[in-house]
Every structure is written in C-alpha cells, then in structure tokens.
Write an enzyme that holds these catalytic residues in place. Structure first.
Site, PDB file in Angstrom:
ATOM      1  N   SER A 119       0.823  -1.217   0.000  1.00 48.18           N
ATOM      2  CA  SER A 119       0.000   0.000   0.000  1.00 48.18           C
ATOM      3  C   SER A 119       0.852   1.260   0.000  1.00 48.18           C
ATOM      4  O   SER A 119       1.919   1.310   0.619  1.00 48.18           O
ATOM      5  CB  SER A 119      -0.883   0.001   1.251  1.00 48.18           C
ATOM      6  OG  SER A 119      -1.433   1.288   1.456  1.00 48.18           O
ATOM      7  N   GLN A 141       0.537  -0.740  -4.752  1.00 50.98           N
ATOM      8  CA  GLN A 141      -0.792  -0.117  -4.793  1.00 50.98           C
ATOM      9  C   GLN A 141      -0.658   1.389  -4.637  1.00 50.98           C
ATOM     10  O   GLN A 141      -0.046   1.876  -3.683  1.00 50.98           O
ATOM     11  CB  GLN A 141      -1.679  -0.668  -3.676  1.00 50.98           C
ATOM     12  CG  GLN A 141      -3.053   0.000  -3.608  1.00 50.98           C
ATOM     13  CD  GLN A 141      -3.130   1.106  -2.572  1.00 50.98           C
ATOM     14  OE1 GLN A 141      -2.541   0.986  -1.500  1.00 50.98           O
ATOM     15  NE2 GLN A 141      -3.825   2.192  -2.879  1.00 50.98           N
ATOM     16  N   TYR A 143      -2.350   5.025  -4.014  1.00 46.23           N
ATOM     17  CA  TYR A 143      -3.365   6.040  -3.788  1.00 46.23           C
ATOM     18  C   TYR A 143      -2.917   7.207  -4.646  1.00 46.23           C
ATOM     19  O   TYR A 143      -1.819   7.741  -4.470  1.00 46.23           O
ATOM     20  CB  TYR A 143      -3.451   6.417  -2.308  1.00 46.23           C
ATOM     21  CG  TYR A 143      -4.270   5.426  -1.499  1.00 46.23           C
ATOM     22  CD1 TYR A 143      -5.511   4.996  -1.943  1.00 46.23           C
ATOM     23  CD2 TYR A 143      -3.805   4.928  -0.293  1.00 46.23           C
ATOM     24  CE1 TYR A 143      -6.272   4.092  -1.214  1.00 46.23           C
ATOM     25  CE2 TYR A 143      -4.563   4.026   0.450  1.00 46.23           C
ATOM     26  CZ  TYR A 143      -5.794   3.607  -0.022  1.00 46.23           C
ATOM     27  OH  TYR A 143      -6.542   2.718   0.704  1.00 46.23           O
ATOM     28  N   THR A 169      -5.953   2.243  -6.624  1.00 48.29           N
ATOM     29  CA  THR A 169      -7.201   2.141  -5.865  1.00 48.29           C
ATOM     30  C   THR A 169      -8.044   3.396  -6.098  1.00 48.29           C
ATOM     31  O   THR A 169      -7.603   4.512  -5.819  1.00 48.29           O
ATOM     32  CB  THR A 169      -6.893   1.949  -4.361  1.00 48.29           C
ATOM     33  OG1 THR A 169      -6.176   0.722  -4.225  1.00 48.29           O
ATOM     34  CG2 THR A 169      -8.176   1.881  -3.547  1.00 48.29           C
ATOM     35  N   LYS A 251      -8.399  -0.890  -8.984  1.00 47.56           N
ATOM     36  CA  LYS A 251      -9.034  -1.570  -7.845  1.00 47.56           C
ATOM     37  C   LYS A 251     -10.215  -0.745  -7.329  1.00 47.56           C
ATOM     38  O   LYS A 251     -10.092   0.465  -7.151  1.00 47.56           O
ATOM     39  CB  LYS A 251      -8.003  -1.762  -6.726  1.00 47.56           C
ATOM     40  CG  LYS A 251      -8.556  -2.380  -5.441  1.00 47.56           C
ATOM     41  CD  LYS A 251      -7.417  -2.712  -4.486  1.00 47.56           C
ATOM     42  CE  LYS A 251      -7.874  -3.361  -3.193  1.00 47.56           C
ATOM     43  NZ  LYS A 251      -8.340  -2.425  -2.182  1.00 47.56           N
ATOM     44  N   HIS A 275     -13.609  -2.654  -1.076  1.00 47.49           N
ATOM     45  CA  HIS A 275     -12.677  -2.274  -0.013  1.00 47.49           C
ATOM     46  C   HIS A 275     -13.073  -2.945   1.302  1.00 47.49           C
ATOM     47  O   HIS A 275     -12.925  -2.392   2.384  1.00 47.49           O
ATOM     48  CB  HIS A 275     -12.686  -0.742   0.146  1.00 47.49           C
ATOM     49  CG  HIS A 275     -11.361  -0.138   0.524  1.00 47.49           C
ATOM     50  ND1 HIS A 275     -10.546   0.501  -0.365  1.00 47.49           N
ATOM     51  CD2 HIS A 275     -10.712  -0.072   1.716  1.00 47.49           C
ATOM     52  CE1 HIS A 275      -9.467   0.949   0.247  1.00 47.49           C
ATOM     53  NE2 HIS A 275      -9.540   0.608   1.521  1.00 47.49           N
ATOM     54  N   ARG A 278     -15.557  -1.026   3.552  1.00 51.41           N
ATOM     55  CA  ARG A 278     -15.030   0.084   4.351  1.00 51.41           C
ATOM     56  C   ARG A 278     -15.307   1.438   3.731  1.00 51.41           C
ATOM     57  O   ARG A 278     -14.951   2.464   4.306  1.00 51.41           O
ATOM     58  CB  ARG A 278     -13.511  -0.092   4.531  1.00 51.41           C
ATOM     59  CG  ARG A 278     -13.140  -1.299   5.333  1.00 51.41           C
ATOM     60  CD  ARG A 278     -11.693  -1.692   5.141  1.00 51.41           C
ATOM     61  NE  ARG A 278     -10.734  -0.853   5.831  1.00 51.41           N
ATOM     62  CZ  ARG A 278     -10.412  -0.987   7.121  1.00 51.41           C
ATOM     63  NH1 ARG A 278     -10.991  -1.918   7.849  1.00 51.41           N
ATOM     64  NH2 ARG A 278      -9.521  -0.197   7.672  1.00 51.41           N
ATOM     65  N   ASP A 309     -11.793  -9.061  -4.621  1.00 49.56           N
ATOM     66  CA  ASP A 309     -11.652  -9.153  -3.162  1.00 49.56           C
ATOM     67  C   ASP A 309     -12.898  -8.645  -2.464  1.00 49.56           C
ATOM     68  O   ASP A 309     -13.837  -8.170  -3.098  1.00 49.56           O
ATOM     69  CB  ASP A 309     -10.374  -8.465  -2.637  1.00 49.56           C
ATOM     70  CG  ASP A 309     -10.471  -6.952  -2.501  1.00 49.56           C
ATOM     71  OD1 ASP A 309     -11.569  -6.393  -2.379  1.00 49.56           O
ATOM     72  OD2 ASP A 309      -9.395  -6.313  -2.508  1.00 49.56           O
ATOM     73  N   ARG A 313     -12.534 -15.551   2.877  1.00 51.13           N
ATOM     74  CA  ARG A 313     -12.028 -16.080   4.150  1.00 51.13           C
ATOM     75  C   ARG A 313     -11.522 -17.519   4.013  1.00 51.13           C
ATOM     76  O   ARG A 313     -10.563 -17.895   4.680  1.00 51.13           O
ATOM     77  CB  ARG A 313     -13.136 -16.056   5.231  1.00 51.13           C
ATOM     78  CG  ARG A 313     -13.668 -14.649   5.532  1.00 51.13           C
ATOM     79  CD  ARG A 313     -12.606 -13.803   6.234  1.00 51.13           C
ATOM     80  NE  ARG A 313     -13.044 -12.432   6.460  1.00 51.13           N
ATOM     81  CZ  ARG A 313     -12.839 -11.411   5.627  1.00 51.13           C
ATOM     82  NH1 ARG A 313     -12.186 -11.584   4.477  1.00 51.13           N
ATOM     83  NH2 ARG A 313     -13.257 -10.206   5.923  1.00 51.13           N
ATOM     84  N   GLY A 332      -7.609 -10.159   2.365  1.00 50.18           N
ATOM     85  CA  GLY A 332      -7.487  -8.927   3.148  1.00 50.18           C
ATOM     86  C   GLY A 332      -7.328  -9.190   4.632  1.00 50.18           C
ATOM     87  O   GLY A 332      -6.292  -9.687   5.086  1.00 50.18           O
TER      88      GLY A 332
HETATM   89  C1  FNR Z   1      -7.554  -2.093   3.590  1.00 54.97           C
HETATM   90  N1  FNR Z   1      -7.673  -1.967   2.207  1.00 54.97           N
HETATM   91  C2  FNR Z   1      -6.804  -1.151   1.521  1.00 54.97           C
HETATM   92  N2  FNR Z   1      -6.869  -1.068   0.163  1.00 54.97           N
HETATM   93  C3  FNR Z   1      -6.005  -0.304  -0.532  1.00 54.97           C
HETATM   94  O1  FNR Z   1      -6.097  -0.270  -1.753  1.00 54.97           O
HETATM   95  N3  FNR Z   1      -5.019   0.398   0.123  1.00 54.97           N
HETATM   96  C4  FNR Z   1      -4.896   0.374   1.477  1.00 54.97           C
HETATM   97  O2  FNR Z   1      -4.008   1.011   2.039  1.00 54.97           O
HETATM   98  C5  FNR Z   1      -5.824  -0.392   2.213  1.00 54.97           C
HETATM   99  N4  FNR Z   1      -5.765  -0.447   3.578  1.00 54.97           N
HETATM  100  C6  FNR Z   1      -6.592  -1.304   4.276  1.00 54.97           C
HETATM  101  C7  FNR Z   1      -6.460  -1.417   5.647  1.00 54.97           C
HETATM  102  C8  FNR Z   1      -7.234  -2.351   6.349  1.00 54.97           C
HETATM  103  C9  FNR Z   1      -7.041  -2.488   7.835  1.00 54.97           C
HETATM  104  C10 FNR Z   1      -8.152  -3.166   5.660  1.00 54.97           C
HETATM  105  C11 FNR Z   1      -8.965  -4.213   6.392  1.00 54.97           C
HETATM  106  C12 FNR Z   1      -8.316  -3.023   4.307  1.00 54.97           C
HETATM  107  C13 FNR Z   1      -8.660  -2.794   1.474  1.00 54.97           C
HETATM  108  C14 FNR Z   1      -8.063  -4.143   1.104  1.00 54.97           C
HETATM  109  O3  FNR Z   1      -7.095  -4.008   0.113  1.00 54.97           O
HETATM  110  C15 FNR Z   1      -9.159  -5.104   0.584  1.00 54.97           C
HETATM  111  O4  FNR Z   1      -9.865  -4.493  -0.468  1.00 54.97           O
HETATM  112  C16 FNR Z   1     -10.121  -5.521   1.682  1.00 54.97           C
HETATM  113  O5  FNR Z   1      -9.424  -5.824   2.867  1.00 54.97           O
HETATM  114  C17 FNR Z   1     -10.949  -6.732   1.259  1.00 54.97           C
HETATM  115  O6  FNR Z   1     -11.924  -7.032   2.202  1.00 54.97           O
HETATM  116  P1  FNR Z   1     -11.775  -8.196   3.308  1.00 54.97           P
HETATM  117  O7  FNR Z   1     -11.521  -9.470   2.574  1.00 54.97           O
HETATM  118  O8  FNR Z   1     -10.683  -7.775   4.222  1.00 54.97           O
HETATM  119  O9  FNR Z   1     -13.096  -8.206   4.017  1.00 54.97           O
END
Ligand code: FNR
Length: 382
Positions: A119, A141, A143, A169, A251, A275, A278, A309, A313, A332
C-alpha cells in the site's frame, strides 16, 4: 499432513485454522483502536456483512469420480505464473497491527511465492519492503496523489525497487464514515501515517517545512491535501501509463459500466472490490457485482483480467469467486489478523492454512486446477 504429524507428537497449530474465527482470536492481541482499524467497516457495516452473505448464498456443487488426486493450483495472472490464484491485498499502516508490519508480511508471502501488494500507506518504505520480499513477487498499490510530481516520483521509486504491477485504488479518494475509527479519532492511523511511503519521498517532503516527527499535524494535513479529491478522472489514466511500464490494474470496480471503461482505457486488469465494506455502506456485495462485471467484459470481448476481493475467508470462498469468473483473489483482513497473532509467522500460518484448504476443497469438488471451475459449479440459494 504436517498438522496430523505434529498432532501425533502432541503439538497443535499456533492459533486457529478457522479463518472465520481469526478476528475474534486476534482481538486479544490488539488494543481497541488497532482492532477497530482492521475489523471496522463503513457506517452500519451492512456492506461488510453483505460480502459474507453473498458467499453464503452460493454453494459449490461437488463432482465425483473425477480423479482429482493430483492437483495444480498454479494460475496465470497478468503474464506471470502464480503458485495459486491468491495475492495479498494492500493493507496500509500495518505497524498499527504489529511493529514488524509490512516487511514481515512481505517475507511470509515471499516464502510461499504469493505476491504481496504494498500500500501507498505502508508504514515502512517501499525499498525496505522490497528488500524483505527478496525474490518474491511484489506489486505496488497507488493512492493516486493530485500532485503529478509526487505521483511520478513514487512510481519511479516503485519501479526501481522491482515492483512489477501497479494497482490503482479508485474507491478511497476520501475516507468514508467509519465509526470504529472515528470513535478513536483515527488516532492509531494518524500516529502511524507519519512513516507512510510519501513521507520518505523527496517530492512529497519538499512540501513540508518540518519532518512528521517534528510536526505531525502539518504532515497529516499535507497527506489529506494530496490524497483527497476526485480531480483524477478516466482521461488522466494515460498519465499513469506514461509513468509505469508494467501492467496496470484498477481496484475498486463494482459497476459493469466502469469495468468497460477500464477495458476501453486499455487497463490490464481490474479488482472487483468494495474495499471490504469500508467505503460505501449499503453498497452492493462484491461477489454479487462480480458475475455482472465478468459478463459485461465477456460480451465486449475484453481481455482485461478480473481479480476479486472483499469477504474472502476460506478455500471455498476462493473457489466461488473463481467459478464466477475471477482469475484470482486478494486476501485482506485474515492475514492482518495473522500478523496481529504472531508477526511474520502468523501471516505464514494464515496463508499456508488457506492454501491447504483451497487445495483440499478443489480436489473434493472434483477439480484438478482452478481453471476448471465455471458457473455450473455453483448454485445460488434464494
Ligand atoms: C484495507 N484496504 C486497503 N486497500 C487499498 O487499496 N489500500 C490500502 O491502504 C488499504 N488499507 C486497508 C487497511 C485495512 C485495515 C483493511 C482491512 C483493508 C482494502 C483491502 O485491500 C481489501 O480491499 C479488503 O481488505 C478486502 O476485504 P476483506 O476481505 O478484508 O473483508
């Protein structure tokens, strides 16, 4: 076999092999703020829950007497052969979870040949993580900053450090309403962000009078000013292409129309992702979006590869996403929980468990390779 043999010597695995229980057991290793950062979701958590419900609604339909004794999980993704249809999703500021953070994750992934996607918000520099990954495959990745000089500088560093593929992303051009983080005033995140990749970047640091250690407030404000906003549009994608000579993946795609735009823009891949629930509370479950996206791209004859994604799990989950047309999935939260449990060894345990479960379930559903799975292997329950 390893677990059975250890069992004969009275040894049990270091922590649970049930990926759906990892969050609950990781909680004991994290303070409230760190746990909220990983486990938290946007708003009421509706989309976070929907991601899991969409998996539960679909069931695999095993086939018998197919001779699946010998299986091969290897999968071609964007021109490379991966040991399995699995990558580590980018997770920022991993020092919140464990002091060893991203280098520990990278070492664990590299030891299994699984690509790690680093990230932009990594709490260690991209060069440190590249060194930790050694020969292991690594993606970066982004931002997408609104400052072109900063963007070009970060991309050049990532290429120099051997990151092969760029994941951009799109869904986090500002942080969503995340109650678990807001209730902590985002303090774990703010304290950790001072070491994020841009702060080690000369172009980014040029905009700061003092270091984040001396003036965290100014550093956070510069981060927000640089990474927030929607002025990066579809017609700015050629800028990224000019500064990145490897594959580019977008993404955060959910709508088939956006998948088509990505394909038209010549993107090499997309990640169907919300995400992990989130960002937009109440958004469609990622697994529900997947077949629509795949169908739209198929109809258009597109060669853009589809990754997935949000909610993965178990081994069965991976197979369900593949059956619906994903080439590979990103893992993730589960690996972040592994990191919380035991650093590098914890990530490795989670990954090895998932790979073993995936292999077993692939065989027990009657398949020898991930490529054999298709929509007929899945039934949807009302
Ligand atoms: C993320 N995700 C994320 N994505 C991204 O592109 N850059 C990032 O810095 C982050 N940081 C991040 C922190 C935390 C704590 C989580 C849980 C997630 C999103 C991540 O890449 C992914 O899309 C999700 O985690 C997928 O969902 P699940 O499988 O964790 O439920």
């Amino acid at each position: 076999n390893e677990i059975y043999l250890h069992g004969l010597q009275g040894q049990i695995p270091p922590f649970t092999t049930d990926a759906t229980a990892l969050g609950a057991s990781a909680r004991a290793h994290l303070d409230a703020g760190a746990f909220g950062y990983v486990a938290g979701a946007a708003g009421s958590g509706a989309t976070h829950r929907a991601n899991r419900e969409a998996f539960d609604r679909r069931r695999l339909v095993p086939r018998m007497l197919t001779d699946a004794t010998h299986r091969d999980l290897r999968t071609r993704v964007l021109g490379s052969t991966l040991p399995a249809p699995l990558l580590l999703a980018p997770i920022g500021v991993q020092s919140i979870v464990h002091p060893d953070g991203e280098p520990a994750t990278a070492r664990a992934a590299a030891s299994l040949g699984v690509p790690t996607i680093l990230s932009t918000a990594s709490s260690h520099t991209l060069e440190q993580v590249a060194e930790a990954a050694g020969d292991g495959p690594r993606w970066f990745q982004l931002y997408w900053p609104n400052d072109d000089e900063v963007c070009a500088s970060i991309l050049a560093r990532a290429r120099r450090a051997g990151y092969s593929t760029l994941v951009v992303t799109l869904d986090t051009w500002t942080l969503a309403w995340r109650p678990q983080d807001l209730d902590q005033a985002y303090l774990p995140f703010i304290r950790g962000i001072g070491t994020a990749i841009p702060f080690s970047d000369p172009a980014f640091r040029a905009g700061l009078a003092r270091s984040p250690e001396e003036d965290l407030r100014a550093a956070v404000l510069r981060w927000v000013a640089t990474f927030t906003g929607t002025d990066r549009s579809w017609d700015r994608l050629p800028f990224l292409r000019r500064h990145w000579d490897g594959p580019i993946v977008l993404k955060g795609i959910q709508h088939p129309g956006d998948a088509l735009r990505a394909a038209e823009a010549g993107m090499d891949g997309i990640v169907v992702s919300n995400h992990g629930g989130r960002q937009v509370d109440g958004a469609v479950a990622s697994l529900d979006a997947l077949p629509r996206v795949v169908e739209a791209l198929d109809r258009a004859g597109s060669r853009t590869e589809v990754l997935f994604d949000s909610g993965v799990r178990t081994g069965s989950d991976v197979l369900k996403a593949l059956a619906l047309g994903a080439r590979a999935v990103l893992l993730g939260r589960p690996y972040a929980y592994g990191l919380a449990h035991a650093g590098e060894a914890g990530v490795r345990h989670v990954l090895r468990s998932l790979l073993a479960e995936l292999d077993l379930t692939l065989g027990l559903t009657g398949h020898r390779s991930p490529a054999e799975l298709g929509p007929d292997d899945l039934w949807e329950h009302p």
